[in-house]
Design an enzyme around this catalytic site. Structure first.
Site, PDB file in Angstrom:
ATOM      1  CG  HIS A  51      -2.026  -0.976   1.181  1.00  0.00           C
ATOM      2  ND1 HIS A  51      -3.266  -0.728   0.636  1.00  0.00           N
ATOM      3  CD2 HIS A  51      -2.071  -2.253   1.613  1.00  0.00           C
ATOM      4  CE1 HIS A  51      -4.027  -1.800   0.761  1.00  0.00           C
ATOM      5  NE2 HIS A  51      -3.315  -2.748   1.353  1.00  0.00           N
TER       6      HIS A  51
ATOM      7  CE  LYS B  87      -6.044  14.135   0.179  1.00  0.00           C
ATOM      8  NZ  LYS B  87      -6.112  13.086  -0.840  1.00  0.00           N
ATOM      9  NE  ARG B  88      -3.550  10.502  10.206  1.00  0.00           N
ATOM     10  CZ  ARG B  88      -3.268   9.627  11.181  1.00  0.00           C
ATOM     11  NH1 ARG B  88      -4.122   8.655  11.461  1.00  0.00           N
ATOM     12  NH2 ARG B  88      -2.163   9.731  11.892  1.00  0.00           N
TER      13      ARG B  88
ATOM     14  CE  LYS C  76      -2.173  10.833   3.135  1.00  0.00           C
ATOM     15  NZ  LYS C  76      -2.852   9.999   2.127  1.00  0.00           N
TER      16      LYS C  76
ATOM     17  CB  THR D  27      -9.948   5.212  -1.336  1.00  0.00           C
ATOM     18  OG1 THR D  27      -9.447   5.567  -0.044  1.00  0.00           O
ATOM     19  CG2 THR D  27      -9.299   3.918  -1.778  1.00  0.00           C
TER      20      THR D  27
ATOM     21  CE  LYS E  58     -13.828   6.419   0.565  1.00  0.00           C
ATOM     22  NZ  LYS E  58     -12.999   6.402   1.782  1.00  0.00           N
TER      23      LYS E  58
HETATM   24  C1  7GP Z   1      -2.561   3.888   1.917  1.00  0.00           C
HETATM   25  C2  7GP Z   1      -2.039   4.702   0.752  1.00  0.00           C
HETATM   26  O1  7GP Z   1      -1.287   5.797   1.235  1.00  0.00           O
HETATM   27  C3  7GP Z   1      -3.216   5.198  -0.083  1.00  0.00           C
HETATM   28  O2  7GP Z   1      -2.764   5.849  -1.217  1.00  0.00           O
HETATM   29  C4  7GP Z   1      -4.101   4.010  -0.468  1.00  0.00           C
HETATM   30  O3  7GP Z   1      -5.254   4.478  -1.119  1.00  0.00           O
HETATM   31  C5  7GP Z   1      -4.496   3.233   0.767  1.00  0.00           C
HETATM   32  O4  7GP Z   1      -3.346   2.799   1.458  1.00  0.00           O
HETATM   33  C6  7GP Z   1      -5.312   2.003   0.431  1.00  0.00           C
HETATM   34  O5  7GP Z   1      -4.646   1.217  -0.504  1.00  0.00           O
HETATM   35  N1  7GP Z   1      -1.419   3.367   2.684  1.00  0.00           N
HETATM   36  C7  7GP Z   1      -1.428   3.452   4.003  1.00  0.00           C
HETATM   37  O6  7GP Z   1      -2.347   3.944   4.612  1.00  0.00           O
HETATM   38  C8  7GP Z   1      -0.277   2.942   4.722  1.00  0.00           C
HETATM   39  O7  7GP Z   1      -0.106   3.223   5.850  1.00  0.00           O
HETATM   40  C9  7GP Z   1       1.706   1.727   4.789  1.00  0.00           C
HETATM   41  O8  7GP Z   1       0.549   2.165   4.076  1.00  0.00           O
HETATM   42  C10 7GP Z   1       1.468   0.732   5.783  1.00  0.00           C
END
Ligand code: 7GP
Length: 735
Positions: free
Chosen positions: A272, A465-466, A471, A576, A580
């Site tokens: 991810h 978002k976070r 970002k 994501t 939305k």
């Molecule tokens: C997130 C990604 O930053 C985001 O772009 C993606 O849409 C989401 O996963 C679902 O696939 N990744 C994380 O939140 C994260 O912490 C490292 O990844 C563990």
């Protein structure tokens, strides 16, 4: 029928449904996109009748509540479990989980060496089940969350009776600590022992459950991968690979190769993120201490893997070191992504660009070793049940009136039927009314929570978002300051011609992420000045909405005109919320990153505002910043000068945000993209002024969003990775 019965029943008891719904807390089990994606997947799995289970930890304290005090983020614990009518404690489903101890080896009657993991301590995992009902189907799946408690029950009565009251309570507390709190980092890994304990606790309890269910079937072990598929949602559960190998080898007596074959055919791994600071590594001494047998197995997995690589690539001297599961650092580290790749039969990224990037950068060597077929893409999706039907009931209703019922909620491609109505006056009018009503609802929320009055007819520009440097909320707020300075420099006549805007921000910073906290402070400080400037009035308002979460998202997303997905190209794996926002009739300003690219392909490039450098140029630009001269964009420099003058208060706090760009290599390319960003925002203003054209873009975009349903996504996992089919279930009437 069912709903009206509910309403009547509640009224009889003297309650209003709205008040009852208000009582429900958001589940606080995740940080950001990763966890929310899993929630959408659970909804799709149940709705599509796949026989699937979700496993996780039942955190006593999930993600913290965010308060904004004097412009700063303050974290407050969230007691979400105090009222959670959705969980069923299963005191009959418990697993003893072992930690620490040592390994003893013996020889069995066949002369085979057998490992025995002995000693250490036992913690009990108790299951809590959360039913996941599918939409328009009688299927209901289960999310099983594990809670930790002392193996001896309440407390150690022997210690208690001996007068050692404190220590008996301490044992209990130590056990409960494991599932006590969610680590609040998004896209960041910190190698804390308690976190490793959480991971093993979760994984061992879940595997025990899975294996127990399989063993009841009395099938031979070789059928395990045909009966069970386990998807690793990033590397956090990767110890499951090692744990399954341990069960098969040490407890079930299988040979190494047979066991390993079962393991690798069972697991799939989803990556991810490519951010280096998020890639998990655990120190070898820590694993040795906590899970001594697992460390031995990891070393053996690595040995056999490296031997096979060496046989096939005898000339490649550096390859072994690069792909090794063990990093030869001081201390040595276990690279969890390498372990996940070696232990799985498929590895996927979450959007096309991201899946390509992992193949050409961080996992390049593994493509050489395993071949390209092991690596695949499954672009993320979202559930239309929550993110359209529940969040935007009027829009859902309007769509169903034109698509011939609610089928679009289970087959999102049905949305394309609304494109036929793009010129229909009554349809467009209702569309615009719905957006305005959603904006009025958000305006009320803004008034109540931030005390800022905003005009619902202004352009609502949203970034929720976070908070993370990649970002680039800092790019957004620097852009807002630029807009403010531009408006200030105008004559009152000129100002009248400008498009009024409300800039809305929301999101949590990890408590230890100092830079992210400074970004929040800057946004609030800018808001304080701009919102009280009489020259500006309703032309520009800046709002930071406190405690962004799923419930707030359901209010914010349907009210957006334009939303910002402006990560440095190549850094956001998918995103994501971009999906939305578009699904709710808002447009996007974004970089060529993550799923933005596929959204563009689906909805058409005239319906999205793309800007900025491309992923393929990022490395060279960064190199040039470090080794060449780094000219800061002149407009951005003016923004910096204004901040440094103290216009927005505390210059000290904001100095680091400026020097990250000016003096420390501008890793996230804020200056490189600034001009393009500002110009593109001006295009957004122009486009919004032509409301007829704007609405056409919005309707067309929604009509073409069918691809981004998490149902499509789950079907791809089922077919391409898990090799499973849905159960045949009678469809429910009148759903
Ligand atoms: C997130 C990604 O930053 C985001 O772009 C993606 O849409 C989401 O996963 C679902 O696939 N990744 C994380 O939140 C994260 O912490 C490292 O990844 C563990």
């Amino acid at each position: 029928m069912l709903i009206s019965n509910c309403l009547a029943g509640l009224a009889d008891l003297g309650f209003r449904i709205e008040d009852v719904i208000e009582q429900e807390h958001d589940a606080a089990l995740g940080n950001g996109g990763l966890g929310r994606l899993a929630a959408c997947f659970l909804d799709s799995l149940a709705s599509l009748n796949y026989p699937a289970w979700g496993y996780g930890l039942r955190y006593r304290y999930g993600i913290f509540k965010q308060e904004i005090i004097d412009g700063y983020q303050v974290e407050v614990p969230d007691y979400w479990l105090d009222f959670n009518p959705w969980e069923f404690p299963r005191h009959d489903v418990t697993v003893d989980i072992q930690f620490f101890g040592h390994v003893r080896k013996s020889t069995d009657e066949n002369g085979r060496t057998v490992a025995h993991w002995e000693g250490g301590e036992i913690v009990k995992a108790v299951a809590y089940d959360v039913p996941i009902p599918g939409y328009a189907t009688p299927s209901t799946n289960n999310l099983r969350l594990w809670s930790s408690t002392a193996a001896s029950g309440e407390f150690d009565f022997q210690k208690f009776n001996n007068g050692d009251y404190e220590s008996s309570v301490a044992d209990q507390q130590r056990a409960e600590t494991i599932s006590a709190v969610l680590y609040p980092n998004d896209n960041l890994e910190r190698g804390k022992e308690l976190r490793l304990k959480q991971q093993y606790f979760w994984v061992a309890a879940s595997l025990y459950d899975i294996v127990r269910r399989f063993k009841k079937s009395k099938r031979p072990w070789k059928e395990f991968p045909e009966q069970v598929a386990i998807q690793l949602n990033d590397t956090h559960p990767t110890l499951a690979v090692v744990e399954l190998q341990r069960i098969l080898l040490d407890l079930e007596g299988l040979e190494w190769d047979e066991a390993w074959n079962i393991v690798t055919n069972t697991f799939g791994y989803t990556n991810h993120t490519v951010l280096p600071e998020a890639l998990e590594k655990w120190s070898v001494p820590l694993i040795q201490h906590l899970l001594p047998r697992h460390l031995q197995i990891i070393y053996d997995i690595n040995l056999y893997f490296l031997q096979s690589v060496e046989r096939r690539f005898p000339e490649e001297r550096d390859l072994l070191g690069r792909v090794s599961i063990i990093e030869e650092s001081q201390p040595k580290m276990v690279r969890m992504a390498h372990l996940a790749i070696v232990g799985s039969h498929k590895v996927n990224g979450v959007a096309e660009l991201h899946s390509d990037l992992i193949k050409t950068t961080i996992f390049k060597d593994f493509v050489t070793i395993f071949g390209p077929d092991k690596f695949t893409n499954v672009t993320n999706g979202i559930t239309p049940r929550r993110w359209l039907h529940q969040a935007n009931p009027r829009l859902s209703e309007l769509i169903s009136s034109k698509t011939g019922g609610k089928d679009f909620l289970t087959d999102l491609n049905e949305l394309n039927k609304i494109e036929l109505y793009v010129k229909d006056k009554a349809f467009r009018k209702e569309w615009a009314d719905i957006k305005l009503a959603n904006k009025e609802r958000l305006a009320k929320h803004i008034q109540a929570s931030a005390g800022v009055t905003v005009d619902p007819t202004a352009l609502f520009d949203v970034q929720v978002k976070r908070i993370h440097e990649y970002k680039r909320q800092q790019l957004n707020i620097f852009g807002v300051i630029h807009r403010y300075l531009t408006l200030k420099a105008m004559s009152p006549e000129e100002r009248k011609k400008q498009q009024p805007r409300v800039s809305i921000f929301g999101g949590k910073a990890a408590p230890g992420y100092w830079m992210a906290k400074q970004i929040i402070h800057l946004i609030n400080s800018v808001g304080k000045v701009v919102n009280n400037d009489e020259d500006i009035g309703d032309l520009l308002k800046v709002v930071f909405l406190e405690d962004y979460n799923v419930s707030k998202a359901e209010i914010i997303i349907p009210a957006s005109d334009i939303s910002e997905h402006i990560s440095t190209a190549g850094t956001e794996a998918s995103g994501t919320s971009n999906m939305k926002f578009v699904l709710n009739g808002g447009l996007i300003i974004g970089t060529c990153d993550g799923a933005n690219i596929e959204i563009t392909r689906e909805i058409g490039e005239n319906n999205i505002f793309l800007f900025g450098n491309l992923a393929e140029d990022v490395e060279d630009l960064r190199h040039a910043h470090t080794y060449g001269t780094h000219e800061i964009d002149p407009d951005l420099n003016r923004v910096f000068q204004e901040i440094e003058k103290g216009t927005f208060g505390s210059t000290q706090d904001f100095a680091a945000l400026i020097s990250a760009v000016r003096d420390h290599g501008d890793y996230y390319l804020v200056s490189d993209d600034f001009h393009s960003y500002i110009e593109t925002q001006a295009l957004v203003d122009d486009a919004y002024r032509n409301q007829e054209e704007w609405i056409t873009k919005c309707i067309t975009s929604v009509a073409r969003m069918g691809f981004f349903s998490s149902d499509r996504c789950i079907n791809e996992y089922a077919e391409g990775i898990w090799n499973i089919e849905p159960l045949r279930v009678e469809k429910e009437e009148g759903a």
